[in-house]
Design a protein around this motif. Sequence first.
Motif, PDB file in Angstrom:
ATOM      1  N   PRO A  63       0.822  -1.216   0.000  1.00 25.59           N
ATOM      2  CA  PRO A  63       0.000   0.000   0.000  1.00 25.59           C
ATOM      3  C   PRO A  63       0.850   1.257   0.000  1.00 25.59           C
ATOM      4  O   PRO A  63       1.853   1.351   0.720  1.00 25.59           O
ATOM      5  N   ILE A  64       0.444   2.245  -0.802  1.00 23.95           N
ATOM      6  CA  ILE A  64       1.230   3.473  -0.924  1.00 23.95           C
ATOM      7  C   ILE A  64       1.358   4.182   0.411  1.00 23.95           C
ATOM      8  O   ILE A  64       2.360   4.854   0.680  1.00 23.95           O
ATOM      9  N   ALA A  65       0.375   3.998   1.296  1.00 23.36           N
ATOM     10  CA  ALA A  65       0.431   4.641   2.612  1.00 23.36           C
ATOM     11  C   ALA A  65       1.632   4.168   3.417  1.00 23.36           C
ATOM     12  O   ALA A  65       2.140   4.903   4.275  1.00 23.36           O
ATOM     13  N   ASP A  66       2.102   2.938   3.163  1.00 24.60           N
ATOM     14  CA  ASP A  66       3.269   2.430   3.890  1.00 24.60           C
ATOM     15  C   ASP A  66       4.527   3.220   3.571  1.00 24.60           C
ATOM     16  O   ASP A  66       5.508   3.165   4.331  1.00 24.60           O
ATOM     17  N   PHE A  67       4.517   3.939   2.448  1.00 26.47           N
ATOM     18  CA  PHE A  67       5.692   4.683   2.012  1.00 26.47           C
ATOM     19  C   PHE A  67       5.497   6.197   2.085  1.00 26.47           C
ATOM     20  O   PHE A  67       6.312   6.952   1.561  1.00 26.47           O
ATOM     21  N   ALA A  68       4.439   6.640   2.735  1.00 24.48           N
ATOM     22  CA  ALA A  68       4.197   8.070   2.887  1.00 24.48           C
ATOM     23  C   ALA A  68       5.260   8.682   3.806  1.00 24.48           C
ATOM     24  O   ALA A  68       5.812   7.997   4.679  1.00 24.48           O
ATOM     25  N   GLY A 109       1.869  11.015  -3.684  1.00 18.43           N
ATOM     26  CA  GLY A 109       0.733  10.123  -3.774  1.00 18.43           C
ATOM     27  C   GLY A 109       0.981   8.956  -4.708  1.00 18.43           C
ATOM     28  O   GLY A 109       2.111   8.703  -5.147  1.00 18.43           O
ATOM     29  N   PRO A 110      -0.079   8.221  -5.052  1.00 17.59           N
ATOM     30  CA  PRO A 110       0.076   7.007  -5.874  1.00 17.59           C
ATOM     31  C   PRO A 110       0.742   7.246  -7.215  1.00 17.59           C
ATOM     32  O   PRO A 110       1.487   6.401  -7.705  1.00 17.59           O
ATOM     33  N   ASP A 111       0.493   8.394  -7.832  1.00 15.38           N
ATOM     34  CA  ASP A 111       1.067   8.655  -9.149  1.00 15.38           C
ATOM     35  C   ASP A 111       2.554   9.002  -9.071  1.00 15.38           C
ATOM     36  O   ASP A 111       3.281   8.880 -10.060  1.00 15.38           O
TER      37      ASP A 111
END
Length: 381
Positions: free
Chosen positions: A230-235, A260-262
């Motif tokens: 999940p992208i949130a893990d790398f925020a 963000g994801p992009d």
Amino acid sequence: MPAYDVIVLGLGGMGSSAAYHLAARGQRVLGLERFGPAHDQGSSHGGSRITRQSYFEDPAYVPLLLRAYDLWDRLAVDSGADVMTLCGGLMIGPADSRTVAGSRRSAERWGLPHEMLDAAELRRRFPTTDPGPDDVALFEAKAGLVRPEVTVAAHLDLAARAGAELRFGEPATRWEASAAGVRVTTDTGSYTAGHLVVAPGAWAPRMLAGLGVPLVVERQVQYWFAPRAPIADFAPDRHPIWIWEDADGTQIYGFPALDGPDGGVKVAFFRRGVVCTPETIDRDVHPAEIDAVGAHLGRVLPGASGRFLRARTCMYTNTPDEHFVIAAHPEHPTVTVACGFSGHGFKFVPVVGEILADLATTGRTVHPIALFAPDRTFGGR
């Protein structure tokens, strides 16, 4: 009387900062840049650069870093721009590696807050990582990232507001210096000043050919991947910047997902570049290069190595010992030079600008720059 007090050649990271600091001191400044503002043809682009204080390159850099942090904060206030994010940083590898041991040496020498983590604690605290049993990490909460394009644009804007005249798309073809001052010639004009600051980035071997420093330009590549996890893990509020050194000395580094994801996560090898010039650099990024960095990323941060998104080239300008060159030109007292930042210079941009303004206006600086003298002995590493 010369038309300007100081001419600044090159308005990338270092030159834009110098132009701002000089103009803020009331100097009549002309800045000349071969490309447009905050361009992507040199070394000051790619959306992010690591900043850290526990400096594995040499403890002598730490006082400059502490001053740079103060100036980053001031730049953010004065410009209103988001120039720095402190998300923490991990220096990972064998305990005796340059990345870990050097960082620890600087942290202990200067009393910098840090934590040492073994492999189990590293995996527990940062579950995106996959350390080997012999890996350890130094965690520094005050590490993070700075934004190169935003920084250059902010310094240029503040320089212009302070009265600097900035000319873009006007490369210098030659410069001359004497005891009375300097003259810079471009395809469209000739300009005189009392002093010249040369911050040419990868154009240093040409613009500073008489400096006596063996500079080598290397092509480097920055890559972005969409994480599998999940992208949130790398925020940035959950994931630090990181530099990871293998047992063979290979260093790979990366950033949290900033946009963000992009945006994806950015990663690159530190060094492992191909010698080039600004004219011969291969701007294409090839499948074998993408596969190599993706495979390496998958070994250390498995959840980060998803779909390849994009890549950008840039250039390092290296000295044999990987230390900077910041000094008065040894043959021309009316010329100050800043070059050879060897792939680790951008975090110093605000303080280098301050140093260049000091040298151009007074011939001296309170900052410790003896390490950066151009006439030092180059033994390499």
